[in-house]
Design an enzyme around this catalytic site. Structure first.
Site, mmCIF file in Angstrom:
data_model
loop_
_atom_site.group_PDB
_atom_site.id
_atom_site.type_symbol
_atom_site.label_atom_id
_atom_site.label_comp_id
_atom_site.label_asym_id
_atom_site.label_seq_id
_atom_site.Cartn_x
_atom_site.Cartn_y
_atom_site.Cartn_z
ATOM 1 N N GLY A 72 26.070 80.814 6.545
ATOM 2 C CA GLY A 72 27.301 80.612 7.296
ATOM 3 C C GLY A 72 27.716 79.151 7.207
ATOM 4 O O GLY A 72 26.870 78.270 7.027
ATOM 5 N N GLN A 77 32.048 71.676 9.763
ATOM 6 C CA GLN A 77 30.898 71.092 9.073
ATOM 7 C C GLN A 77 31.278 70.334 7.811
ATOM 8 O O GLN A 77 30.445 69.612 7.255
ATOM 9 C CB GLN A 77 29.867 72.171 8.738
ATOM 10 C CG GLN A 77 29.173 72.729 9.982
ATOM 11 C CD GLN A 77 28.194 73.807 9.610
ATOM 12 O OE1 GLN A 77 28.579 74.957 9.422
ATOM 13 N NE2 GLN A 77 26.930 73.456 9.495
ATOM 14 N N CYS A 117 20.295 74.966 10.773
ATOM 15 C CA CYS A 117 21.709 74.615 10.637
ATOM 16 C C CYS A 117 21.841 73.656 9.469
ATOM 17 O O CYS A 117 21.044 72.723 9.346
ATOM 18 C CB CYS A 117 22.197 73.959 11.926
ATOM 19 S SG CYS A 117 23.925 73.460 11.874
ATOM 20 N N LEU A 118 22.849 73.868 8.622
ATOM 21 C CA LEU A 118 23.046 72.978 7.474
ATOM 22 C C LEU A 118 23.352 71.550 7.919
ATOM 23 O O LEU A 118 23.179 70.613 7.145
ATOM 24 C CB LEU A 118 24.168 73.511 6.572
ATOM 25 C CG LEU A 118 23.870 74.820 5.824
ATOM 26 C CD1 LEU A 118 25.114 75.332 5.117
ATOM 27 C CD2 LEU A 118 22.723 74.638 4.828
ATOM 28 N N HIS A 159 26.771 81.578 15.943
ATOM 29 C CA HIS A 159 26.399 80.208 15.561
ATOM 30 C C HIS A 159 27.624 79.467 14.999
ATOM 31 O O HIS A 159 27.902 78.324 15.365
ATOM 32 C CB HIS A 159 25.270 80.286 14.519
ATOM 33 C CG HIS A 159 24.821 78.975 13.947
ATOM 34 N ND1 HIS A 159 23.541 78.484 14.121
ATOM 35 C CD2 HIS A 159 25.466 78.052 13.175
ATOM 36 C CE1 HIS A 159 23.432 77.317 13.491
ATOM 37 N NE2 HIS A 159 24.589 77.034 12.902
ATOM 38 N N GLU A 160 28.365 80.138 14.100
ATOM 39 C CA GLU A 160 29.518 79.481 13.463
ATOM 40 C C GLU A 160 30.655 79.262 14.457
ATOM 41 O O GLU A 160 31.328 78.228 14.426
ATOM 42 C CB GLU A 160 30.010 80.297 12.257
ATOM 43 C CG GLU A 160 28.964 80.526 11.164
ATOM 44 C CD GLU A 160 28.213 79.275 10.741
ATOM 45 O OE1 GLU A 160 28.798 78.168 10.763
ATOM 46 O OE2 GLU A 160 27.015 79.389 10.401
ATOM 47 N N HIS A 163 30.125 76.176 16.335
ATOM 48 C CA HIS A 163 30.526 74.963 15.615
ATOM 49 C C HIS A 163 31.997 74.636 15.874
ATOM 50 O O HIS A 163 32.370 73.468 16.007
ATOM 51 C CB HIS A 163 30.338 75.142 14.096
ATOM 52 C CG HIS A 163 28.962 74.790 13.611
ATOM 53 N ND1 HIS A 163 28.397 73.558 13.802
ATOM 54 C CD2 HIS A 163 28.043 75.517 12.918
ATOM 55 C CE1 HIS A 163 27.179 73.531 13.250
ATOM 56 N NE2 HIS A 163 26.941 74.716 12.713
#
Ligand code: ZN
Length: 192
Positions: A72, A77, A117-118, A159-160, A163
């Site tokens: 994702g 991000q 998480c990236l 999660h996304e 963000h």
């Protein structure tokens, strides 16, 4: 969101390919905003223009997510404060882009699982979330979209969506895990 078990996305055992995958992953992650970047704490704005530029952005984000071996990626991000994310929980499926996402309904027994998480490299913390959600939003052409998700899919979209509201997994984990994560994220002193 990065993946908990990275083996899942490996193509095969060819050493040369693996090296290529690793380099592509590093190049992709270099384009993802990391912990400490204030943009990660901002609320993204609603999208009201559905044009070619938006479609290209969604496509670019899908590629970046794939190369980063993530499942994702939110526009925030990559420093773009627009309510848009892409996700892909299976390697044999196309990435799905969701614009102006909203959780219309959530339920199921709350489940706790480790999330990475990236934007928070090296961090894996337990997060409790509803196990079933109905996500509504629009596709890149502006058509209404409704997705009923459970398990990993439900987890990724929550999660996304976080963000897009400036919320990170360390805000959703327990106190001890947050402390450990912050320790891991602290910049290391450099002797150079
Ligand atoms: Zn993330």
């Amino acid at each position: 969101m990065s993946e908990t078990s990275e083996e899942h996305f490996e193509d095969d055992d060819d050493d040369e390919l693996d090296a290529d995958v690793v380099i592509r992953r590093q190049l992709a992650i270099a384009q993802v905003r990391q912990w400490g970047d204030p943009v990660l704490r901002l609320r993204a704005h609603e999208v009201d223009t559905f044009d070619d530029e938006l479609a290209r952005l969604a496509e670019k984000m899908g590629e970046l997510m794939h190369n980063a071996r993530g499942i994702g990626l939110a526009a925030t991000q990559i420093g773009i404060l627009r309510r848009l994310f892409v996700f892909q929980t299976r390697d044999d499926e196309e990435p799905i882009a969701v614009i102006n996402p909203v959780i219309a309904e959530s339920g199921g027994a709350p489940e706790t699982d480790d999330e990475g998480c990236l934007s928070l490299q090296g961090v894996l913390v337990p997060v409790e979330r509803p196990s079933r959600v109905t996500l509504v939003g629009q596709d890149v052409t502006g058509q209404p979209l409704e997705l009923k998700l459970e398990g990993l899919g439900a987890r990724v979209v929550q999660h996304e969506l976080d963000h897009l509201n400036g919320v990170l997994i360390i805000d959703r984990t327990d106190r001890e895990s947050r402390r450990e994560a912050l320790k891991a994220l602290r910049p290391k002193p450099s002797l150079a």
